[in-house]
Design an enzyme around this catalytic site. Structure first.
Site, PDB file in Angstrom:
ATOM      1  N   ASP A 192       2.084  -4.906   7.773  1.00 42.21           N
ATOM      2  CA  ASP A 192       0.967  -3.980   7.612  1.00 42.21           C
ATOM      3  C   ASP A 192      -0.324  -4.789   7.724  1.00 42.21           C
ATOM      4  O   ASP A 192      -0.732  -5.467   6.791  1.00 42.21           O
ATOM      5  CB  ASP A 192       1.092  -3.303   6.249  1.00 42.21           C
ATOM      6  CG  ASP A 192      -0.151  -2.488   5.880  1.00 42.21           C
ATOM      7  OD1 ASP A 192      -1.142  -2.530   6.625  1.00 42.21           O
ATOM      8  OD2 ASP A 192      -0.107  -1.817   4.836  1.00 42.21           O
TER       9      ASP A 192
ATOM     10  N   CYS B 296      -4.844   2.965  -3.539  1.00 43.63           N
ATOM     11  CA  CYS B 296      -3.542   3.269  -2.926  1.00 43.63           C
ATOM     12  C   CYS B 296      -2.502   2.196  -3.223  1.00 43.63           C
ATOM     13  O   CYS B 296      -1.614   1.927  -2.401  1.00 43.63           O
ATOM     14  CB  CYS B 296      -3.659   3.473  -1.423  1.00 43.63           C
ATOM     15  SG  CYS B 296      -4.555   4.958  -0.991  1.00 43.63           S
TER      16      CYS B 296
ATOM     17  N   HIS C  77       0.856  -1.186   0.000  1.00 42.86           N
ATOM     18  CA  HIS C  77       0.000   0.000   0.000  1.00 42.86           C
ATOM     19  C   HIS C  77       0.899   1.245   0.000  1.00 42.86           C
ATOM     20  O   HIS C  77       2.017   1.196   0.486  1.00 42.86           O
ATOM     21  CB  HIS C  77      -0.851  -0.059   1.276  1.00 42.86           C
ATOM     22  CG  HIS C  77      -1.918   0.993   1.384  1.00 42.86           C
ATOM     23  ND1 HIS C  77      -1.657   2.256   1.859  1.00 42.86           N
ATOM     24  CD2 HIS C  77      -3.248   0.958   1.107  1.00 42.86           C
ATOM     25  CE1 HIS C  77      -2.787   2.948   1.876  1.00 42.86           C
ATOM     26  NE2 HIS C  77      -3.767   2.188   1.420  1.00 42.86           N
TER      27      HIS C  77
ATOM     28  N   LYS D 200     -11.044   0.753  10.225  1.00 43.67           N
ATOM     29  CA  LYS D 200     -11.316  -0.419   9.386  1.00 43.67           C
ATOM     30  C   LYS D 200     -11.820  -1.602  10.205  1.00 43.67           C
ATOM     31  O   LYS D 200     -12.029  -2.684   9.668  1.00 43.67           O
ATOM     32  CB  LYS D 200     -10.046  -0.827   8.625  1.00 43.67           C
ATOM     33  CG  LYS D 200      -9.583   0.198   7.594  1.00 43.67           C
ATOM     34  CD  LYS D 200      -8.453  -0.365   6.751  1.00 43.67           C
ATOM     35  CE  LYS D 200      -7.646   0.709   6.051  1.00 43.67           C
ATOM     36  NZ  LYS D 200      -8.313   1.264   4.868  1.00 43.67           N
TER      37      LYS D 200
ATOM     38  N   GLN E 268      -5.610  -4.627   6.721  1.00 49.80           N
ATOM     39  CA  GLN E 268      -6.732  -5.443   6.256  1.00 49.80           C
ATOM     40  C   GLN E 268      -6.854  -6.758   7.028  1.00 49.80           C
ATOM     41  O   GLN E 268      -7.901  -7.415   6.950  1.00 49.80           O
ATOM     42  CB  GLN E 268      -6.576  -5.764   4.764  1.00 49.80           C
ATOM     43  CG  GLN E 268      -6.610  -4.544   3.849  1.00 49.80           C
ATOM     44  CD  GLN E 268      -7.947  -3.802   3.894  1.00 49.80           C
ATOM     45  OE1 GLN E 268      -8.975  -4.365   4.256  1.00 49.80           O
ATOM     46  NE2 GLN E 268      -7.887  -2.524   3.556  1.00 49.80           N
TER      47      GLN E 268
HETATM   48  C1  LIG Z   1      -3.167  -2.681   3.403  1.00 46.58           C
HETATM   49  C2  LIG Z   1      -3.343  -1.283   3.865  1.00 46.58           C
HETATM   50  N1  LIG Z   1      -2.306  -0.656   4.437  1.00 46.58           N
HETATM   51  C3  LIG Z   1      -2.425   0.603   4.897  1.00 46.58           C
HETATM   52  C4  LIG Z   1      -3.600   1.294   4.791  1.00 46.58           C
HETATM   53  C5  LIG Z   1      -3.640   2.682   5.301  1.00 46.58           C
HETATM   54  O1  LIG Z   1      -4.546   2.824   6.349  1.00 46.58           O
HETATM   55  P1  LIG Z   1      -4.894   4.271   6.880  1.00 46.58           P
HETATM   56  O2  LIG Z   1      -5.443   5.033   5.707  1.00 46.58           O
HETATM   57  O3  LIG Z   1      -5.895   4.044   7.928  1.00 46.58           O
HETATM   58  O4  LIG Z   1      -3.629   4.869   7.371  1.00 46.58           O
HETATM   59  C6  LIG Z   1      -4.705   0.664   4.204  1.00 46.58           C
HETATM   60  C7  LIG Z   1      -6.008   1.323   4.034  1.00 46.58           C
HETATM   61  O5  LIG Z   1      -6.177   2.328   3.381  1.00 46.58           O
HETATM   62  C8  LIG Z   1      -4.558  -0.648   3.727  1.00 46.58           C
HETATM   63  O6  LIG Z   1      -5.572  -1.268   3.152  1.00 46.58           O
END
Ligand SMILES: Cc1ncc(COP(=O)(O)O)c(C=O)c1O
Ligand SMILES: Cc1ncc(COP(=O)(O)O)c(C=O)c1O
Lengths: 414, 140, 414, 140
Positions: free
Chosen positions: C207, C372, C130, C233, C210
């Site tokens: 990370d 993203c 991401h 989430k 999800q």
């Molecule tokens: C796999 C993953 N990593 C990181 C993020 C970033 O999360 P956040 O926008 O809450 O910082 C997301 C979601 O957007 C994600 O799906």
């Protein structure tokens, strides 16, 4: 009551919006909440705005193409406009949402300071800076080889402006000054300091954490380059702060944190940055908090910021006078008729923490400690102080309750 | 929730106003200091052991801070002589609260236990069971 | 329905806790919310916890010595314990609250990466990272002279583990891998990657944005050095993320942001740092958000994480099968029976954004774009994709509504 | 809120499937490209002016993206010839929406106006009234 131009606050009606003020503490005492400089209470209108967000249009912003996302995006973007306008900024592009004032300081310290400062450069703070700016610039200076200087305070707790005029020189890159001191209550001449800074091509960062909630602020009148404040101190939620920055400065600055939302194009090799203010808001932002803070601004504007300020000044002066009736209380900072709504003090022979424990028994919630201004307390020659701070829902009767409880503490320690 | 004013019984106030064993020892076996960030309390204890290297002969302390932290240090200084380091190690929060004889509100527990932690840490460092640290702190 | 060991979810009872799911959108259509990978909806229990916080014990933490502050402090600290435990961490000292997953990545990148990386060092990511990690480590590498490498994916959307074993070497300082891909749905073998990383004395950052919301996670079993996820989430509020870190690593790390709360002693010259986890939480923290997220964990645990996972797997497989019934849909990533609850796809001849606009007319909220993961989309050879993602409150009927709406889009573009 | 499907009227779909003036001009007076991060739409316009240096003779464009952005570019390419740069400068969002003849949902406005912004920015850069930028972008 004298006739004033400003209609006085209907404090009783206001209090009805804050159910927490009906609370009992300490086995049945009415809560007397005088810790507003630490955090303010939250009116039902703001709590309802949060609940409404989650129950009706919670969604990620900028990302979906569905209706919920559209509604959340519009509300979140509009909140930026509202907060920009609240302090006299032009529009959303000059308003970055952070986690709190502290993060706003760090944002500029990281995105600008770490990249631009070097040996020979100076950052001028004041002796009354909060740890949010003091520790931040101290550490940035340490990392970059720049030097930090502190404008001293006078015996009365004002900034020594003669010293300021001497300390701000061609070497100065940034002046960081607290608008209203959270310990002394001093209201600093931030416009004058901005002029001095700009005369030397330095930027000025104004820490408005105590000022923005309590008086009309106009960043353009001050000519502030950066202005920061916290939602939780102005009837808003925890988890959101605001950084106003002049557009051309924010545009020229490197980003701060990296991730989604702050980028335009990303490849495995490199990335380009989004437009303002999103360039500085990485990841899913503080959506519900932004919506709630905009509601808090509505509340404040409905009541009227001038009326809030007048009410606070009256309470503060009254508290100052009553606390100093006896000769055994040291109040730090300027006289009672020339300060923000905080009164920090010590009672002879009673440690501030003992005092606050006893006050708590009488339902009176104040703060005791160094209020995140340890070095200032060293300068004052005390390890800690007790601090009462007022907001729009406080009353003279609550000041009396404070003074009575201090009396009880005196009796115990007599 | 207990009433905070209950903490300020005569005994506490007496120890606060007239601390016992305040000062320095001429030849302490070990010394250690501590800090409680939440109240800014500071304490430094000197401990002198008997020849057995086990049993506390005398202690003295210096400090500044709230009534709870200073009274607790004073009361502890009276209790320590004659105790072995192992016994000191076994002291816990409840022993300190018993010693104080008042109900300490949760916000003030750190003030109450600072003295005990300082002496325990000092003893552990002396015995080589803990790394040298300059200062014991209660968490903020 | 077959007998399963795991009692199936009572989806109807669950949906009753989410009033937003009763909403109508697009002039009277029932909302079909399939954008859960972007953000999840928030049950009444969590909204009520937020309201209860503000109405009953809102206060700054760690700072006052009054009862409100005590209550808020205990709740906020306990929330750290609860979230640590939720992913198998030991206690609050291993759990830092951030703004979101993105900030958790940046925290480690700034506090560890900027200080420890240099030329010759390598950070190994995956092609499916991401932007939160990809952009962050890319920029840290650029600043430090370190190099970033990407473990490639196979045609089926799995990580190429042979390549991983070759790319992770003595030069590798950190491996950053997404636990469940938010685009491909791939569930990565993070435990195996941790072993490889540790064999080469590298750290592993997982990370879990999800993964943590959708399956039982045990950082100790994975042997993750860092594990990050977002409150919004997993039924929690916006404005809070979680960074689990092994205690000795967090202890050894420099601080991240500076200010109040993260310090122990401050003078005008220098500062020392507070204990874990507060060392990494500068300024007034995300108090209400922490309390609310702990409530979200309670909700998830009441329902049962295994049941949630089973429900999602069933829906995901069903959606995969139904979407691929016709021959004109490309679904990216592993087969329907081996993936997290996201299904990203494109329909021949219909741009994902056009598709999502049309779906929105039928009440179906999905996300269209690059989610993203722009570089991954480049690798897949598409500019954008449509993504449906499921959570505990979704139903097979909602999958049918999705498929029907895709049919309508086909008709329009036919 | 208007219905998104209403956006996909025959005229739009026709322009999307059979874009007019797609391609390159042999000798454009100026060219400019643009990007819409929210949909990933890309457009590049070539513009050829008459000898008066004012009036558009011909345009051509290349692009990739959603139906709205590409149809909008195609329709605009039919409308531009004969217009002066001043007239182009005066075009606004409403003109574009009128041209499209459908109600564009708020989420898709950026797709609709990308073509107009690209041509306007290109013209301004050509006239020296704006700084050279590589690429016009609609905000994300
Ligand atoms: C796999 C993953 N990593 C990181 C993020 C970033 O999360 P956040 O926008 O809450 O910082 C997301 C979601 O957007 C994600 O799906
Ligand atoms: C003057 C001043 N500056 C900065 C801060 C820091 O605000 P926050 O804790 O919301 O970051 C505060 C409040 O604590 C303050 O009073």
């Amino acid at each position: 009551m004298e006739a004033t131009e400003q209609a006085p606050l209907d404090v009783e009606a206001i209090r009805a919006d804050f159910p927490i003020l009906e609370r009992e503490v300490a086995d049945g005492r009415d809560l007397v909440y005088l810790d507003n400089a630490a955090t303010s209470q939250t009116p039902d209108q703001v709590v309802d705005a949060i609940a409404d967000y989650y129950r009706r249009y919670n969604s990620n912003v900028h990302r979906g193409l569905h209706e919920l996302s559209q509604e959340a995006s519009v509300a979140y973007e509009d909140a930026h406009d509202k907060l920009a306008e609240f302090v006299g900024g032009e529009d959303r592009e000059e308003m970055v949402f952070t986690k709190n004032t502290t993060e706003a300081e760090n944002l500029v310290a990281f995105a600008w300071g770490l990249n631009e400062l070097g040996p020979g450069d100076e950052v001028v703070l004041t002796q009354m800076e909060h740890h949010a700016s003091l520790v931040t610039w101290q550490q940035v200076a340490e990392k970059t080889g720049a030097e930090v200087k502190y404008i001293p305070i006078t015996d009365e707790g004002y900034l020594d402006m003669d010293a300021a005029a001497e300390m701000i020189t061609e070497d100065t890159q940034l002046v960081n000054v607290v608008h209203v001191s959270n310990t002394l209550g001093t209201v600093n001449p931030v416009g004058d300091l901005a002029d001095i800074a700009h005369d030397h091509d330095a930027f000025i960062f104004v820490d408005g954490a105590q000022a923005a909630p309590t008086r009309p602020v106009d960043v353009q009148e001050i000519d502030a380059d950066f202005y920061a404040f916290s939602g939780h101190k102005m009837l808003g939620p925890t988890g959101i702060g605001c950084l106003y920055g002049k557009r051309h400065l924010l545009e020229a600055m490197e980003p701060y944190l990296y991730g989604g939302m702050m980028i335009k194009k990303v490849t495995y090799e490199d990335s380009t940055w989004n437009d303002l203010p999103w360039k500085f808001e990485a990841g899913t932002p503080v959506i519900a908090q932004g919506v709630a803070l905009a509601e808090a601004v509505d509340y404040i504007e409905d009541v009227g910021m001038e009326a809030i300020q007048a009410h606070e000044e009256e309470l503060t002066e009254y508290a100052y006078d009553r606390l100093t009736e006896t000769g055994d209380v040291d109040v730090y900072g300027p006289p009672g008729d020339d300060r923000g709504a905080v009164v920090s003090f010590n009672v002879d022979g009673i440690h501030a923490h003992d005092l606050s424990s006893i006050l708590n028994d009488y339902g009176v919630a104040i703060r005791a400690g160094d209020h995140c201004t340890q070095p200032l307390h060293d300068t004052l020659g005390v390890a800690a102080s007790a601090r009462a701070s007022f907001y729009l829902y406080n009353t003279r009767e609550e000041v009396d309750a404070l003074v009575d409880a201090v009396d009880e503490a005196r009796d115990i320690f007599a | 929730m207990s009433m905070g004013s209950d903490m300020y019984r005569q005994q506490i106030l007496d120890h606060y106003r007239n601390p016992r064993n305040q000062g320095e020892l001429p030849e302490p076996t070990f010394s250690h200091e501590g800090y409680n960030p939440s109240c800014g309390d500071e304490l430094e204890f000197d401990v002198e052991l008997r020849d057995d290297g086990e049993t506390i002969e005398r202690v003295a302390f210096r400090g500044e801070g709230c009534a709870i932290s200073q009274a607790s240090a004073s009361m502890l200084s009276e209790k320590l002589p004659g105790m072995t380091l192992d016994e000191v190690d076994e002291l816990d929060r409840d022993d300190v609260l018993d010693m104080l004889g008042v109900e300490v509100t949760p916000m003030r527990i750190k003030c109450a236990v600072l003295s005990e932690k300082v002496v325990q840490d000092g003893a552990e460092i002396y015995a080589g069971e803990a790394d040298e640290v300059d200062q014991t702190t209660t968490e903020d």
